[in-house]
Design a protein around this motif. Structure first.
Motif, PDB file in Angstrom:
ATOM      1  N   GLN A  80       0.818  -1.215   0.000  1.00  0.00           N
ATOM      2  CA  GLN A  80       0.000   0.000   0.000  1.00  0.00           C
ATOM      3  C   GLN A  80       0.852   1.266   0.000  1.00  0.00           C
ATOM      4  OE1 GLN A  80      -2.492  -1.103   3.512  1.00  0.00           O
ATOM      5  NE2 GLN A  80      -4.203  -0.877   2.091  1.00  0.00           N
ATOM      6  N   SER A  81       2.100   1.142   0.428  1.00  0.00           N
ATOM      7  CA  SER A  81       3.005   2.290   0.446  1.00  0.00           C
ATOM      8  C   SER A  81       4.303   1.903  -0.252  1.00  0.00           C
ATOM      9  CB  SER A  81       3.287   2.740   1.889  1.00  0.00           C
ATOM     10  OG  SER A  81       3.748   1.652   2.679  1.00  0.00           O
ATOM     11  N   VAL A  82       4.807   2.820  -1.096  1.00  0.00           N
ATOM     12  CA  VAL A  82       5.959   2.504  -1.946  1.00  0.00           C
ATOM     13  C   VAL A  82       6.914   3.693  -1.999  1.00  0.00           C
ATOM     14  CG1 VAL A  82       6.719   1.822  -4.252  1.00  0.00           C
ATOM     15  CG2 VAL A  82       4.497   1.030  -3.393  1.00  0.00           C
ATOM     16  N   VAL A  83       8.215   3.420  -1.849  1.00  0.00           N
ATOM     17  CA  VAL A  83       9.262   4.414  -2.069  1.00  0.00           C
ATOM     18  C   VAL A  83       9.916   4.113  -3.412  1.00  0.00           C
ATOM     19  CG1 VAL A  83      11.392   5.462  -1.222  1.00  0.00           C
ATOM     20  CG2 VAL A  83       9.721   4.578   0.411  1.00  0.00           C
ATOM     21  N   ASP A  84       9.977   5.108  -4.294  1.00  0.00           N
ATOM     22  CA  ASP A  84      10.692   4.965  -5.563  1.00  0.00           C
ATOM     23  C   ASP A  84      12.030   5.670  -5.410  1.00  0.00           C
ATOM     24  OD1 ASP A  84      11.567   4.716  -8.133  1.00  0.00           O
ATOM     25  OD2 ASP A  84       9.909   5.788  -9.074  1.00  0.00           O
ATOM     26  N   VAL A  85      13.090   4.875  -5.239  1.00  0.00           N
ATOM     27  CA  VAL A  85      14.435   5.403  -5.032  1.00  0.00           C
ATOM     28  C   VAL A  85      15.089   5.655  -6.390  1.00  0.00           C
ATOM     29  CG1 VAL A  85      16.724   4.867  -4.129  1.00  0.00           C
ATOM     30  CG2 VAL A  85      14.704   4.278  -2.798  1.00  0.00           C
ATOM     31  N   GLY A  86      15.479   6.908  -6.632  1.00  0.00           N
ATOM     32  CA  GLY A  86      15.976   7.281  -7.948  1.00  0.00           C
ATOM     33  C   GLY A  86      14.803   7.442  -8.905  1.00  0.00           C
ATOM     34  N   CYS A  87      13.772   8.158  -8.449  1.00  0.00           N
ATOM     35  CA  CYS A  87      12.505   8.233  -9.181  1.00  0.00           C
ATOM     36  C   CYS A  87      12.574   9.049 -10.461  1.00  0.00           C
ATOM     37  CB  CYS A  87      11.410   8.798  -8.282  1.00  0.00           C
ATOM     38  SG  CYS A  87      11.634  10.538  -7.812  1.00  0.00           S
ATOM     39  N   GLY A  88      13.645   9.865 -10.626  1.00  0.00           N
ATOM     40  CA  GLY A  88      13.771  10.664 -11.839  1.00  0.00           C
ATOM     41  C   GLY A  88      12.582  11.567 -12.059  1.00  0.00           C
ATOM     42  N   GLU A  89      12.025  11.543 -13.255  1.00  0.00           N
ATOM     43  CA  GLU A  89      10.919  12.434 -13.617  1.00  0.00           C
ATOM     44  C   GLU A  89       9.549  11.890 -13.226  1.00  0.00           C
ATOM     45  OE1 GLU A  89      11.483  13.219 -17.762  1.00  0.00           O
ATOM     46  OE2 GLU A  89      13.130  14.629 -17.391  1.00  0.00           O
ATOM     47  N   GLY A  90       9.533  10.841 -12.430  1.00  0.00           N
ATOM     48  CA  GLY A  90       8.272  10.351 -11.873  1.00  0.00           C
ATOM     49  C   GLY A  90       7.473   9.436 -12.767  1.00  0.00           C
TER      50      GLY A  90
END
Length: 216
Positions: A27-37
């Motif tokens: 239900q919860s997520v971290v995008d590490v190095g997410c760049g431009e999303g």
């Protein structure tokens, strides 16, 4: 002629990430190095049966310019305002080094998609590994990176020759499947995780029987 994927490789990668998160009920997520999303925007979209299983998204990137683009991309559109979610979505973006966990941020899952190849193999990869598996300590961590063996399909890269080049000028390394598996196994043993390896980029027109996936 360069390989053509159907659906496009970027879409196959994001579908694989999203489906894995849904299957594990993250239900919860971290995008590490997410760049431009790009991945964040994909995860913010409706999931199976038009549901919204993910309610918290965090993005971390070292580029302020990329985060500005991500911020714009993640703004609610007309459809979002018309068809309100049952469970509101919270999105937070952080400017910082992917190898340094954001204080106070905890999530069910961490995504690190197409990041490993952009950091120094001797110092950056170990630091990134510690940040994700030792710092955030998610129940699920998803890593994707290009498969160097697929470069044989790009003659201009000279794969297997002394003058071989990477797919992108910013890449610091590109691993074979065996190298990726060795890193994943060592990281899992060090931080107490189990490993599952998958290929991405399997759907390609006129692929040979011994076709190697483009990434994993």
């Amino acid at each position: 002629m360069e390989p053509r994927f159907h659906p496009p490789l970027w879409e196959q990668r994001r579908i694989c990430i999203a489906q894995t998160l849904y299957q594990q009920r993250a239900q919860s997520v971290v995008d590490v190095g997410c760049g431009e999303g790009n991945v964040l925007a994909f995860l913010a979209s409706p999931g199976p049966n038009n549901e919204h299983p993910i309610t918290q998204l965090f993005g971390v990137d070292v580029s302020a310019d990329a985060l500005r683009t991500a911020h714009e991309r993640l703004q609610p559109g007309a459809a979002d305002r018309r068809d309100l979610r049952v469970d509101p979505l919270s999105v937070r973006l952080f400017h910082g080094d992917a190898a340094v966990p954001v204080a106070g941020v905890r999530a069910d899952a961490v995504v690190c998609s197409e990041v490993i190849e952009h950091v120094d193999e001797r110092t950056g990869v170990p630091a990134l590994t510690r940040a994700v598996l030792g710092g955030y300590r998610p129940a699920l961590a998803l890593f994707t990176t290009p498969n160097a063996e697929f470069n044989v399909n790009f003659p201009a890269l000279g794969y297997g020759t002394p003058g071989a080049r990477f797919r992108d000028a910013d890449h610091k390394s590109e691993w074979t499947r065996a190298q990726f598996a060795a890193w994943a196994g060592a990281a899992a043993r060090e931080f107490g995780y189990a490993v599952e390896l998958r290929g991405i980029g399997l759907a390609m027109r006129n692929a040979a029987a011994d076709f190697a996936p483009c990434g994993g």
